[in-house]
Design a protein around this motif. Structure first.
Motif, short mmCIF file in Angstrom:
data_model
loop_
_atom_site.label_atom_id
_atom_site.label_comp_id
_atom_site.label_asym_id
_atom_site.label_seq_id
_atom_site.Cartn_x
_atom_site.Cartn_y
_atom_site.Cartn_z
N LYS A 52 0.82 -1.21 0.00
CA LYS A 52 0.00 0.00 0.00
C LYS A 52 0.85 1.26 0.00
N ARG A 53 1.98 1.24 0.70
CA ARG A 53 2.88 2.40 0.75
C ARG A 53 3.57 2.65 -0.60
N LEU A 54 3.60 1.64 -1.44
CA LEU A 54 4.23 1.76 -2.75
C LEU A 54 3.27 2.30 -3.81
N TYR A 55 2.09 2.74 -3.38
CA TYR A 55 1.07 3.26 -4.29
C TYR A 55 0.65 2.19 -5.31
N CYS A 56 0.35 1.01 -4.78
CA CYS A 56 -0.16 -0.05 -5.63
C CYS A 56 -1.48 0.39 -6.25
N VAL A 57 -1.60 0.25 -7.55
CA VAL A 57 -2.83 0.60 -8.24
C VAL A 57 -3.90 -0.43 -7.89
N PRO A 58 -5.04 -0.03 -7.34
CA PRO A 58 -6.08 -0.98 -6.95
C PRO A 58 -6.47 -1.93 -8.09
N ASN A 59 -6.72 -3.18 -7.73
CA ASN A 59 -7.10 -4.25 -8.65
C ASN A 59 -5.98 -4.67 -9.60
N THR A 60 -4.73 -4.28 -9.27
CA THR A 60 -3.60 -4.67 -10.11
C THR A 60 -2.46 -5.19 -9.22
N ALA B 86 2.62 -0.84 -9.26
CA ALA B 86 2.54 0.46 -8.61
C ALA B 86 2.31 1.56 -9.64
N LEU B 87 1.95 2.74 -9.16
CA LEU B 87 1.87 3.90 -10.04
C LEU B 87 3.19 4.05 -10.79
N GLU B 88 3.12 4.32 -12.06
CA GLU B 88 4.33 4.46 -12.87
C GLU B 88 4.83 5.90 -12.93
N ASP B 89 4.28 6.77 -12.07
CA ASP B 89 4.60 8.20 -12.12
C ASP B 89 5.79 8.59 -11.26
N GLY C 68 5.40 -13.06 -4.02
CA GLY C 68 4.83 -11.76 -3.69
C GLY C 68 5.82 -10.63 -3.58
N MET C 69 7.11 -10.86 -3.83
CA MET C 69 8.10 -9.80 -3.68
C MET C 69 7.99 -8.81 -4.84
N TRP C 70 7.92 -7.52 -4.49
CA TRP C 70 7.89 -6.46 -5.48
C TRP C 70 9.27 -6.31 -6.11
N HIS C 71 9.33 -6.06 -7.42
CA HIS C 71 10.62 -5.87 -8.06
C HIS C 71 10.55 -4.84 -9.20
N TRP C 72 11.61 -4.06 -9.27
CA TRP C 72 11.85 -3.10 -10.35
C TRP C 72 13.21 -3.43 -10.92
#
Length: 294
Positions: A171-179, A182-185, A220-224
């Motif tokens: 949630k702190r990473l600005y996850c786009v709801p239903n996806t 994260a926000l790409e901005d 579930g690990m987030w990655h960029w």
């Protein structure tokens, strides 16, 4: 300014017991530098080799552009002969990359160049080895995989810069709801904490993979990921043995895949604007709660 990032543990090799106790069970990432030491792919796989055996294949390309809200994520922007693309990423910087490419479908013999690390864990989805190629200006958006697998991500032919976050920071990473992205901005490598205040204080990991290195990323690990050099990677996927996690995987595929796509088709840009605003509200609310629990 950056996130609070720390290095990932690195080993040459590891026993099944240590891997399970210290990384798999704890859902903690790990670099295993020697996992590929006896893989034929480590010496054999080069852009020249792939051009020779599969250069005529037509490949779909994506770039760094923000996703079109009316289309599926990772919608391709162009096509090119595989050999021409490989020449391009060797010759000059480019944003163009190939996402989730099953080269083994076209050249099944390549699977003989890889040794699935069953000595470390079970559950590998051997029918789904995926490859990723990118030029030295290419990066992937911040996300976690929709089917929630464990990943063994091996890099070839250059360097790759990776930033990771535990699932709890979603949630702190600005996850786009239903996806699952994260926000790409915001720039993950250099975030603007004034515009995106919930990012400040987020803890993660930073990795620079070199040729032959394997990164274990737990479910579930987030990655960029950013390609430092024109190069490529192989991802091997494995199911978590938990029945609960398998059910979560099916639910994620349904909600973040089928349902989200259907809503997107109907409401298009209105839906995109609504959920981006909601991502900010959720992140701000989560920031007030403080550091998320495990």
């Amino acid at each position: 300014m950056s996130f609070n990032l720390k290095p990932v543990d690195t080993v040459e090799s590891i026993s099944r017991e240590d891997f399970k106790k210290n990384y798999l069970d704890k859902k903690k990432p790990l670099i295993i530098k020697g996992l590929t030491k006896d893989w034929p792919a480590r010496e054999k796989w080069t852009t020249d080799y792939f051009k020779e055996i599969a250069g005529d294949i037509e490949v779909k390309l994506v770039d760094n552009s923000k996703a079109d809200p009316t289309k599926v994520i990772n919608a391709f922007i162009a096509t090119m002969k595989f050999g021409e693309y490989l020449d391009l990423i060797k010759r000059e910087p480019t944003q163009l990359r190939i996402f989730f490419f099953n080269l083994f479908k076209h050249r099944p013999e390549l699977i003989n160049d890889v040794k699935v690390p069953k000595e470390l864990m079970g559950g590998f989805i051997e029918s789904m080895p995926a490859m990723f190629f990118g030029g030295s200006s290419a990066f992937t958006f911040l996300h976690y995989d929709i089917d929630l697998p464990h990943l063994f991500h091996t890099h070839f032919g250059g360097r790759k810069h990776i930033i990771l976050f535990d699932y709890k920071w979603k949630k702190r990473l600005y996850c786009v709801p239903n996806t699952t992205y994260a926000l790409e901005d915001y720039d993950v490598a250099n975030p603007d904490f004034e515009k995106f205040p919930a990012l400040k204080g987020v803890e993660g990991y930073e990795v620079f993979l070199e040729h032959g290195d394997t990164l274990f990323m737990p479910t579930g690990m987030w990655h960029w990921m950013r390609y430092v050099d024109g190069s490529f990677s192989l991802s091997l996927r494995a199911w978590d043995r938990s029945i609960t996690r398998k059910m979560e995987s099916v639910w994620s595929l349904f909600m973040h895949g089928a349902v989200d796509s259907a809503i997107k088709i109907v409401f298009r840009e209105r839906y995109a604007i609504w959920r981006e605003k909601l991502a900010f509200k959720i992140a701000e609310k989560e920031l007030k709660k403080g550091r998320p629990k495990n």
